[in-house]
Scaffold this motif. Structure first.
Motif, PDB file in Angstrom:
ATOM      1  N   GLU A 190       0.866  -1.183   0.000  1.00 52.60           N
ATOM      2  CA  GLU A 190       0.000   0.000   0.000  1.00 52.60           C
ATOM      3  C   GLU A 190       0.900   1.229   0.000  1.00 52.60           C
ATOM      4  OE1 GLU A 190      -2.995   2.270   3.085  1.00 52.60           O
ATOM      5  OE2 GLU A 190      -2.675   0.121   3.321  1.00 52.60           O
ATOM      6  N   THR A 241       1.045   5.729  -1.235  1.00 52.47           N
ATOM      7  CA  THR A 241       0.359   6.932  -1.688  1.00 52.47           C
ATOM      8  C   THR A 241       1.180   7.560  -2.800  1.00 52.47           C
ATOM      9  OG1 THR A 241      -0.503   7.275   0.537  1.00 52.47           O
ATOM     10  CG2 THR A 241      -0.596   9.158  -0.971  1.00 52.47           C
ATOM     11  N   GLU A 281      -3.234   9.950  -4.273  1.00 48.12           N
ATOM     12  CA  GLU A 281      -4.056   8.760  -4.485  1.00 48.12           C
ATOM     13  C   GLU A 281      -3.444   7.560  -3.772  1.00 48.12           C
ATOM     14  OE1 GLU A 281      -5.603   5.871  -8.107  1.00 48.12           O
ATOM     15  OE2 GLU A 281      -4.527   7.717  -8.582  1.00 48.12           O
ATOM     16  N   ARG A 282      -4.274   6.834  -3.006  1.00 48.47           N
ATOM     17  CA  ARG A 282      -3.847   5.627  -2.306  1.00 48.47           C
ATOM     18  C   ARG A 282      -3.921   4.456  -3.288  1.00 48.47           C
ATOM     19  NH1 ARG A 282      -7.187   2.029   0.387  1.00 48.47           N
ATOM     20  NH2 ARG A 282      -6.027   0.531   1.620  1.00 48.47           N
TER      21      ARG A 282
END
Length: 125
Positions: A23, A25, A30-31
């Motif tokens: 995960e 950014t 935007e993730r």
């Protein structure tokens, strides 16, 4: 998390592969989440298969029995059989607690073991 930093965790594993989730950014805020499945080399996969157990657990819910089964790779591949079985039960109890507590009330303390079998020896009834 700042742009350019990634958080990586294991989201699934079995004796053949491990799946990671990353995960991060992006610079625009935007993730992004990506999953990567890594197949293990044959020698390691076979070793993990020998350390994989099928663990059957149950507990009571409102006077009825609730059953759970998990396939678990013992966390220490070099453990002896009894220690590996105990480790597999511990991991299975934790997984069921984490995954099902909100649904059926299963907790590490309420779960009872009804079977622990090596996956290579498992035969469905």
């Amino acid at each position: 998390m700042r742009p350019g930093e990634a958080r990586v965790r294991v989201v699934a594993e079995d004796w053949r592969s491990i799946t990671y989730e990353a995960e991060f950014t992006q610079s625009n805020g935007e993730r992004v989440v990506r999953r990567y499945q890594c197949a293990l080399p044959k020698a390691i996969a076979l070793r993990r298969l020998r350390a994989t157990y099928i663990v059957g657990l149950w507990h009571e819910v409102d006077g009825a029995s609730c059953y759970h089964v998990r396939q678990v790779v013992s966390p220490i591949l070099s453990s002896g059989d009894e220690a590996a079985r105990d480790d597999a039960v511990l991991v299975a109890r934790a997984l069921v607690d984490m995954e099902r507590r909100a649904t059926c009330g299963a907790t590490v303390d309420s779960l009872q073991v009804y079977t622990v079998e090596r996956a290579v020896d498992w035969q469905a009834l």
